[in-house]
Design a protein around this motif. Sequence first.
Motif, PDB file in Angstrom:
ATOM      1  N   VAL A  88     -23.582  10.491 -21.575  1.00 44.37           N
ATOM      2  CA  VAL A  88     -22.343  11.206 -21.259  1.00 44.37           C
ATOM      3  C   VAL A  88     -21.696  10.666 -19.985  1.00 44.37           C
ATOM      4  CG1 VAL A  88     -21.336  13.469 -20.729  1.00 44.37           C
ATOM      5  CG2 VAL A  88     -23.193  13.300 -22.382  1.00 44.37           C
ATOM      6  N   GLY A  89     -22.482  10.288 -19.006  1.00 43.46           N
ATOM      7  CA  GLY A  89     -21.948   9.896 -17.705  1.00 43.46           C
ATOM      8  C   GLY A  89     -22.126  11.030 -16.709  1.00 43.46           C
ATOM      9  N   ARG A  90     -22.482  10.705 -15.490  1.00 43.01           N
ATOM     10  CA  ARG A  90     -22.788  11.737 -14.496  1.00 43.01           C
ATOM     11  C   ARG A  90     -21.597  12.642 -14.220  1.00 43.01           C
ATOM     12  NH1 ARG A  90     -27.345  11.534 -11.421  1.00 43.01           N
ATOM     13  NH2 ARG A  90     -28.717   9.746 -11.719  1.00 43.01           N
ATOM     14  N   LYS A  91     -20.461  12.044 -13.948  1.00 42.60           N
ATOM     15  CA  LYS A  91     -19.291  12.852 -13.582  1.00 42.60           C
ATOM     16  C   LYS A  91     -18.785  13.701 -14.752  1.00 42.60           C
ATOM     17  CE  LYS A  91     -18.121   9.632  -9.933  1.00 42.60           C
ATOM     18  NZ  LYS A  91     -17.336   8.451  -9.560  1.00 42.60           N
ATOM     19  N   PRO A  92     -18.665  13.134 -15.968  1.00 39.79           N
ATOM     20  CA  PRO A  92     -18.286  13.984 -17.101  1.00 39.79           C
ATOM     21  C   PRO A  92     -19.294  15.102 -17.369  1.00 39.79           C
ATOM     22  CG  PRO A  92     -17.928  11.696 -17.661  1.00 39.79           C
ATOM     23  CD  PRO A  92     -18.658  11.708 -16.358  1.00 39.79           C
ATOM     24  N   ALA A  93     -20.602  14.805 -17.225  1.00 38.74           N
ATOM     25  CA  ALA A  93     -21.629  15.836 -17.454  1.00 38.74           C
ATOM     26  C   ALA A  93     -21.474  16.977 -16.452  1.00 38.74           C
ATOM     27  CB  ALA A  93     -23.021  15.219 -17.346  1.00 38.74           C
ATOM     28  N   PHE A  94     -21.232  16.621 -15.208  1.00 41.65           N
ATOM     29  CA  PHE A  94     -21.008  17.646 -14.185  1.00 41.65           C
ATOM     30  C   PHE A  94     -19.766  18.474 -14.515  1.00 41.65           C
ATOM     31  CE2 PHE A  94     -19.301  19.058 -10.055  1.00 41.65           C
ATOM     32  CZ  PHE A  94     -20.401  19.771  -9.579  1.00 41.65           C
ATOM     33  N   LEU A  95     -18.702  17.794 -14.929  1.00 39.74           N
ATOM     34  CA  LEU A  95     -17.461  18.484 -15.286  1.00 39.74           C
ATOM     35  C   LEU A  95     -17.670  19.428 -16.454  1.00 39.74           C
ATOM     36  CD1 LEU A  95     -14.356  18.856 -15.093  1.00 39.74           C
ATOM     37  CD2 LEU A  95     -14.152  16.911 -16.665  1.00 39.74           C
ATOM     38  N   PHE A  96     -18.365  18.962 -17.502  1.00 37.17           N
ATOM     39  CA  PHE A  96     -18.590  19.805 -18.683  1.00 37.17           C
ATOM     40  C   PHE A  96     -19.406  21.046 -18.331  1.00 37.17           C
ATOM     41  CE2 PHE A  96     -18.414  15.643 -21.285  1.00 37.17           C
ATOM     42  CZ  PHE A  96     -17.035  15.661 -21.229  1.00 37.17           C
ATOM     43  N   GLY A  97     -20.416  20.865 -17.453  1.00 38.38           N
ATOM     44  CA  GLY A  97     -21.211  22.011 -17.023  1.00 38.38           C
ATOM     45  C   GLY A  97     -20.375  23.044 -16.294  1.00 38.38           C
ATOM     46  N   VAL A  98     -19.530  22.574 -15.372  1.00 39.31           N
ATOM     47  CA  VAL A  98     -18.668  23.487 -14.612  1.00 39.31           C
ATOM     48  C   VAL A  98     -17.678  24.185 -15.541  1.00 39.31           C
ATOM     49  CG1 VAL A  98     -16.875  23.624 -12.838  1.00 39.31           C
ATOM     50  CG2 VAL A  98     -18.907  22.214 -12.451  1.00 39.31           C
ATOM     51  N   LEU A  99     -17.087  23.441 -16.474  1.00 36.27           N
ATOM     52  CA  LEU A  99     -16.130  24.039 -17.421  1.00 36.27           C
ATOM     53  C   LEU A  99     -16.793  25.109 -18.281  1.00 36.27           C
ATOM     54  CD1 LEU A  99     -14.101  20.926 -18.651  1.00 36.27           C
ATOM     55  CD2 LEU A  99     -13.296  22.771 -17.181  1.00 36.27           C
ATOM     56  N   PHE A 100     -18.016  24.831 -18.734  1.00 36.84           N
ATOM     57  CA  PHE A 100     -18.744  25.800 -19.562  1.00 36.84           C
ATOM     58  C   PHE A 100     -18.910  27.121 -18.816  1.00 36.84           C
ATOM     59  CE2 PHE A 100     -22.676  27.866 -20.865  1.00 36.84           C
ATOM     60  CZ  PHE A 100     -22.541  27.910 -22.249  1.00 36.84           C
ATOM     61  N   PHE A 101     -19.389  27.045 -17.583  1.00 37.28           N
ATOM     62  CA  PHE A 101     -19.636  28.273 -16.824  1.00 37.28           C
ATOM     63  C   PHE A 101     -18.336  28.939 -16.361  1.00 37.28           C
ATOM     64  CE2 PHE A 101     -23.826  26.209 -16.306  1.00 37.28           C
ATOM     65  CZ  PHE A 101     -24.599  27.246 -16.812  1.00 37.28           C
ATOM     66  N   THR A 102     -17.311  28.150 -16.136  1.00 31.70           N
ATOM     67  CA  THR A 102     -16.015  28.736 -15.790  1.00 31.70           C
ATOM     68  C   THR A 102     -15.477  29.569 -16.945  1.00 31.70           C
ATOM     69  OG1 THR A 102     -15.502  26.839 -14.379  1.00 31.70           O
ATOM     70  CG2 THR A 102     -13.665  28.249 -15.018  1.00 31.70           C
TER      71      THR A 102
END
Length: 470
Positions: A88-102
Amino acid sequence: MSEASFTLFQNTVMGIETVIYACFLTAFFYPHMAGKKGGNAQEFIKVLIVFLSYAAVYFISIGVDLDKWACMVIVTALLTAASRYLGVGRKPAFLFGVLFFTIRNLSSLVVASVNFYTGRHLVQGEEGIEKILWNAALNFCLVELLQLILFSVLLYIAGCQLKKCRMELHTRELCYLLLTPLTGILFVNIIFHILLMVSENHVIQLYEQYPALIGIVPVVAALFYVGILATIASYQKMVGLQEEKERYFVEQQQVHAIQERMAEVDQFYDGIRRMKHEMKNHLTNIKGLIESGNYGDMGNYISRMDESMDAFEFSIKTGNAVTDVIVNDRWKAAEKQGIRFRSEFTYPESERYDAFDIGIIVNNLLQNALEACGKMRQGDRYVFISSRQKRKFFLIEVRNPFEGEIIMDADTNLPISTKEKEHFGKKGSMHGIGLSNVKMEAKKYMGDVDIKIKKNEFSVTVMLQERRQV
């Protein structure tokens, strides 16, 4: 219903809810995982990693009493750490995690207004602890079900938006995309902290003090969500414009290179025309040598003629001046690198194909094949290009060996390259740009690109159809 039964019921529902949310997270991540050709077991492990990253943390949090903030941070950190394996890529993975919880927090905030309203009608005013607990359990189920439905819809919409283009982020772009989600999470947590306040042994509910907030808060949550979608859409539009710019740049470079080579071809054929004009003089000279009986000089003269004629001869003939130049150039480049080069390519007989389009396709395919062979440290290195025509269809195939593994882009079904391009200043910004150009040219002819990987051989087949005459 007793208090113990109610507590057990709540914990059971929360456990089921944790499993469902873990499934949602997995489904949210899955489309963005870069797959490897043929590997069902590996794909299952990736899915399991995402599922357990959420489920394990939240089940453990029940026993050790972890705060929700801590759970969010740990899950997002785990997904970011495993991003390379997930593809996935580090930055996209971090973004997806934040979006999920948001999205989860925003949906919880919207449902909090519903919970306040239904709680007053189902729970308050009832007599008897058992009746109150039964109604509280019913209200709890309704609220949780509503939240799951709302969350799933919002997550699905966001997921569809994210799938429109592959996320390859700079730190600056990541910060831009995270600004609204993180602000949303902070807003939700502030509201939840002030929903219920204890003052002098009295419980004060924010919605009771300010009834208008029952409608305002969900609207603000909805605006945060719309802001997130708008931010993603604007980023994707920016990426789309950048990709168009990159494609245009590369295509212009390729066309310019082919035009330069065509100028050389014109000079080449001009030399041949001059040679034809000089043939009469050569024949006259040979005739004179024969009449004088000077056969030794005649042999030397003919040998020199052969050498000068060879300079104007292509080793590989394709039936078209453009592809002649490209294929022979790549053949010479392969010889210099010690790579076996075999060509069975013949330019299509139909006039409904543009030589520049075919040239761009052949040039990209052969260039990619030579680069792959050039990276090999051992083994048989070869490039094989062939073509065949079946009625209105023209097929171009290039095969070559490779070392290592090939990761396919889940969206484009093209290999992901890690080449760095100075023109665009970021790693992977032109991933698969060569094959992207091939695919773009194929679409002009209602065609497509098919990639097959068998063991260590990479095969690309481009299918083209004759264009209708205007």
